[in-house]
Structures are given as structure tokens and as C-alpha cells.
Design a protein around this motif. Sequence first.
Motif, PDB file in Angstrom:
ATOM      1  N   ASP A  62      49.231  23.662  32.079  1.00  0.00           N
ATOM      2  CA  ASP A  62      47.836  23.952  31.747  1.00  0.00           C
ATOM      3  C   ASP A  62      47.329  22.900  30.774  1.00  0.00           C
ATOM      4  O   ASP A  62      47.857  22.756  29.660  1.00  0.00           O
ATOM      5  CB  ASP A  62      47.706  25.336  31.110  1.00  0.00           C
ATOM      6  CG  ASP A  62      46.296  25.587  30.608  1.00  0.00           C
ATOM      7  OD1 ASP A  62      45.357  25.462  31.410  1.00  0.00           O
ATOM      8  OD2 ASP A  62      46.133  25.872  29.396  1.00  0.00           O
ATOM      9  N   THR A  99      47.986  27.438  37.354  1.00  0.00           N
ATOM     10  CA  THR A  99      47.305  27.524  36.073  1.00  0.00           C
ATOM     11  C   THR A  99      45.827  27.241  36.260  1.00  0.00           C
ATOM     12  O   THR A  99      45.446  26.385  37.055  1.00  0.00           O
ATOM     13  CB  THR A  99      47.888  26.533  35.050  1.00  0.00           C
ATOM     14  OG1 THR A  99      47.898  25.222  35.607  1.00  0.00           O
ATOM     15  CG2 THR A  99      49.283  26.942  34.629  1.00  0.00           C
ATOM     16  N   THR A 103      45.133  29.899  31.424  1.00  0.00           N
ATOM     17  CA  THR A 103      45.637  31.075  32.135  1.00  0.00           C
ATOM     18  C   THR A 103      46.679  30.657  33.157  1.00  0.00           C
ATOM     19  O   THR A 103      46.542  29.623  33.810  1.00  0.00           O
ATOM     20  CB  THR A 103      44.492  31.807  32.858  1.00  0.00           C
ATOM     21  OG1 THR A 103      43.488  32.156  31.916  1.00  0.00           O
ATOM     22  CG2 THR A 103      44.990  33.077  33.534  1.00  0.00           C
ATOM     23  N   LEU A 105      48.359  32.173  36.669  1.00  0.00           N
ATOM     24  CA  LEU A 105      48.131  33.164  37.715  1.00  0.00           C
ATOM     25  C   LEU A 105      49.361  33.204  38.600  1.00  0.00           C
ATOM     26  O   LEU A 105      49.750  32.188  39.184  1.00  0.00           O
ATOM     27  CB  LEU A 105      46.892  32.809  38.535  1.00  0.00           C
ATOM     28  CG  LEU A 105      46.572  33.681  39.750  1.00  0.00           C
ATOM     29  CD1 LEU A 105      46.334  35.131  39.338  1.00  0.00           C
ATOM     30  CD2 LEU A 105      45.364  33.131  40.501  1.00  0.00           C
ATOM     31  N   THR A 115      49.075  38.756  38.712  1.00  0.00           N
ATOM     32  CA  THR A 115      49.013  38.917  37.264  1.00  0.00           C
ATOM     33  C   THR A 115      48.483  37.643  36.622  1.00  0.00           C
ATOM     34  O   THR A 115      48.901  36.538  36.987  1.00  0.00           O
ATOM     35  CB  THR A 115      50.398  39.251  36.687  1.00  0.00           C
ATOM     36  OG1 THR A 115      50.813  40.533  37.174  1.00  0.00           O
ATOM     37  CG2 THR A 115      50.369  39.291  35.167  1.00  0.00           C
ATOM     38  N   ARG A 116      47.558  37.810  35.700  1.00  0.00           N
ATOM     39  CA  ARG A 116      47.048  36.692  34.909  1.00  0.00           C
ATOM     40  C   ARG A 116      47.655  36.770  33.517  1.00  0.00           C
ATOM     41  O   ARG A 116      47.638  37.832  32.884  1.00  0.00           O
ATOM     42  CB  ARG A 116      45.521  36.737  34.825  1.00  0.00           C
ATOM     43  CG  ARG A 116      44.838  36.662  36.172  1.00  0.00           C
ATOM     44  CD  ARG A 116      43.324  36.786  36.044  1.00  0.00           C
ATOM     45  NE  ARG A 116      42.736  37.006  37.352  1.00  0.00           N
ATOM     46  CZ  ARG A 116      42.449  36.049  38.213  1.00  0.00           C
ATOM     47  NH1 ARG A 116      42.680  34.801  37.875  1.00  0.00           N
ATOM     48  NH2 ARG A 116      41.932  36.325  39.394  1.00  0.00           N
ATOM     49  N   ASP A 118      47.393  35.193  29.774  1.00  0.00           N
ATOM     50  CA  ASP A 118      46.635  34.404  28.812  1.00  0.00           C
ATOM     51  C   ASP A 118      47.635  33.516  28.066  1.00  0.00           C
ATOM     52  O   ASP A 118      48.518  34.016  27.357  1.00  0.00           O
ATOM     53  CB  ASP A 118      45.901  35.332  27.843  1.00  0.00           C
ATOM     54  CG  ASP A 118      44.970  34.591  26.900  1.00  0.00           C
ATOM     55  OD1 ASP A 118      45.362  33.513  26.397  1.00  0.00           O
ATOM     56  OD2 ASP A 118      43.852  35.076  26.652  1.00  0.00           O
ATOM     57  N   ALA A 124      49.741  39.654  29.504  1.00  0.00           N
ATOM     58  CA  ALA A 124      49.620  39.715  30.959  1.00  0.00           C
ATOM     59  C   ALA A 124      48.663  40.818  31.373  1.00  0.00           C
ATOM     60  O   ALA A 124      48.696  41.928  30.826  1.00  0.00           O
ATOM     61  CB  ALA A 124      50.986  39.961  31.596  1.00  0.00           C
ATOM     62  N   THR A 125      47.805  40.517  32.361  1.00  0.00           N
ATOM     63  CA  THR A 125      46.868  41.498  32.908  1.00  0.00           C
ATOM     64  C   THR A 125      47.073  41.574  34.418  1.00  0.00           C
ATOM     65  O   THR A 125      46.738  40.641  35.140  1.00  0.00           O
ATOM     66  CB  THR A 125      45.410  41.095  32.611  1.00  0.00           C
ATOM     67  OG1 THR A 125      45.242  40.928  31.203  1.00  0.00           O
ATOM     68  CG2 THR A 125      44.446  42.146  33.136  1.00  0.00           C
ATOM     69  N   THR A 127      46.624  42.924  38.404  1.00  0.00           N
ATOM     70  CA  THR A 127      45.651  43.452  39.361  1.00  0.00           C
ATOM     71  C   THR A 127      46.407  43.924  40.590  1.00  0.00           C
ATOM     72  O   THR A 127      47.110  43.135  41.222  1.00  0.00           O
ATOM     73  CB  THR A 127      44.640  42.368  39.781  1.00  0.00           C
ATOM     74  OG1 THR A 127      43.918  41.911  38.632  1.00  0.00           O
ATOM     75  CG2 THR A 127      43.662  42.910  40.811  1.00  0.00           C
ATOM     76  N   ASP A 138      41.955  31.249  42.421  1.00  0.00           N
ATOM     77  CA  ASP A 138      40.574  31.565  42.099  1.00  0.00           C
ATOM     78  C   ASP A 138      39.640  30.588  42.809  1.00  0.00           C
ATOM     79  O   ASP A 138      39.905  29.374  42.848  1.00  0.00           O
ATOM     80  CB  ASP A 138      40.353  31.496  40.585  1.00  0.00           C
ATOM     81  CG  ASP A 138      41.053  32.621  39.852  1.00  0.00           C
ATOM     82  OD1 ASP A 138      41.198  33.719  40.430  1.00  0.00           O
ATOM     83  OD2 ASP A 138      41.483  32.392  38.699  1.00  0.00           O
ATOM     84  N   THR A 144      38.720  35.740  44.178  1.00  0.00           N
ATOM     85  CA  THR A 144      40.109  35.309  44.265  1.00  0.00           C
ATOM     86  C   THR A 144      40.603  35.473  45.695  1.00  0.00           C
ATOM     87  O   THR A 144      40.422  36.529  46.301  1.00  0.00           O
ATOM     88  CB  THR A 144      41.009  36.132  43.325  1.00  0.00           C
ATOM     89  OG1 THR A 144      40.523  36.014  41.984  1.00  0.00           O
ATOM     90  CG2 THR A 144      42.445  35.647  43.372  1.00  0.00           C
TER      91      THR A 144
END
Length: 324
Positions: A62, A99, A103, A105, A115-116, A118, A124-125, A127, A138, A144
Motif C-alpha cells: 500500500d 490494497t 486498506t 481487501l 474483509t477490509r 484498515d 478488520a471489517t 462483509t 473495488d 465491488t
Amino acid sequence: MRRLVITCITATLLAGCGMDQSSDPLQVTDNLTAATPAASPATTAPAGTVRRAPPVQHTAFDRDTRTLVLAAGNQLILTGPDGTRRTVQLPAAPASLRTAPATALVALPEADQITRVDLRTATATPTPVPGGPVDAVDLPDGRTAVITQRSRTVSVLDGDRPTTSSEPFTGPARLLPAAGEINVLDRLTTSITPVDPTNGSKGAGLRAGRGATNAALDRFGRILTIDTRGQSLLAFSTGPLVLKQRYPVPGAPYGLAYDPSTDLAWVTLTATNEVVAYDVAGGQPREVRRLPTISQPNSITVDPNTSTVYIASANGAGYQVVNP
């Protein structure tokens, strides 16, 4: 039948087109096997610096946070510019890693989620994505695109809600958005096919050698593709999809990273434990650098700010840092 014949003529400059009963005009046999990296021999002294790491499956960098991200089993290892390491535990092993600004991904097929992470906070977040996502990217409009392995389709998500979905592929593995389309690398049919993100319709696909494994976009909008089985580097223009270059790369090429600041495509050779840099800005690739690597160099990434190259071993030999 007429559509099949036309596709065969335009899509098989590198391989013949068989008249089988498959619904996919690029599928030439019922016994499809994806190409794999070669088993590396004993290695010599690698170039640059080698640092410790467990077996690594995917590597990304990143540029915003200058973080090197390694996917090793069920975890992401985040290494900052000061050498500080942080670890993010995941519910399953990633099938892909990308990346975006600050982030990471990842697609987690066994957990039915993407999962994303940060990269500033290492949080981790997830979906939920039913069907076993194997790649996600993305799109410029904020949605996405996701490949799901059980349906073998490409879906476009608005948040966690699918808005469009394609017809099934055979072995979709990698998504490459370019020229307003989502180009799909299929490792089983060893092909690239564009998909319209507005309605999921497929465009005309092209054969990508004898065993395509990995691909990346360059700053010219081309898709650089590794043909591992055919031992070559391919370049496709997009919008429309056209094969522009095919260059021999002996040594079982597998890992691929593109540096937009130098127009170098870095290719790992798993049969010889080497990495080769090709200048891809001209009419055909031109080799400009060749270096010894650690063993089993399956993945590679580059820092576009400094052109530092990171090569990771899939058998636990660590990762290698090569300065420009």
C-alpha cells in the motif's frame, strides 16, 4: 454456431479451438487443469536482504501507508516503513489480496466473506458474501466486483447487495477492471473475458496462452498476463480486448508485479529461483534486470514510490527486499 466459430478464429492465436459441447467457447477439453508454479530447486545466495516470514501465499503493498502486506495462512502480516510488524487474524485463509488507499481487501472463500483491513489501525471489517468469494476488487463507482467459486460467476455488489451477476465461468480467478469493463482471468480455460458491470453480460473472450495464472494492469490500461505453462508474458489492450504482445519467459514464470513509476513488469521464475524485470513501455518487453531469489518465489509486489521490490516464499524461506 456462427458465434462459436468467430470466437475460435479471433481467440486462438496461441491455442487451437476445439468443437466440444461446452457452453464456454474457450473451453477446449473436458479435463481442465489450472497451471501451477514449478517446484523450486535449491537456491543460491538471493539478492538484496532476506527477512523471516512463514509460508506466504499473497503479497501486496500500500503506497499511502507504505505498508507491506503478506498473507500467510489465516493471518495478514503488516510491515510498516519503520519495520514494525502487526498481525491481523482472519477467520480463513485469503484466496486473494489487494490494497486500496490505506486498506487491504481480502477474499475469504471458506468464511463466505470479503474483509477490509484498515492498515492504519489494523482493524478488520467483514462483509458477508455467500458462495465462497475468491477475488474482489473495488470499482471506480464505489461498488465491488466479486468472484464466487460455487456459482463461478462475477457479481457486482452495492454494499453487501448484489446488483448484477454474470453467466457462469469455468474457473474464474482474477478480476481486472479496465476500460469500463471487468476483465476476468479464467485459469481453467486459460482465458480473459470482459464483463459489463452494468448488466453482467460477457463480451468476446480471448485465449491467454496455455496456462495463465496471474495478471496485472499497467498504466496504459493493458492487462499483463503470466502464461506459466506456455512460459511467456502476454499483454492485452482493453476496450476492446486485443492480444498485443507475447514474449518468451522460460523458467516457469508465476509471480507478477508492475511498477508504474518505471514501467517494469517484475516476473518470478519458480523453476530457477530468479526474478526478471521487463521494460514494457515499448513495442515488446525488454529485459533490464535479472536477480537470484529465495526458494519458491510465488508472490511479488513493488513499492511504486521507491521501486523497492518484495518477493515472498511459499515454503517458509522468508521474504526478500530488493532495492532499485
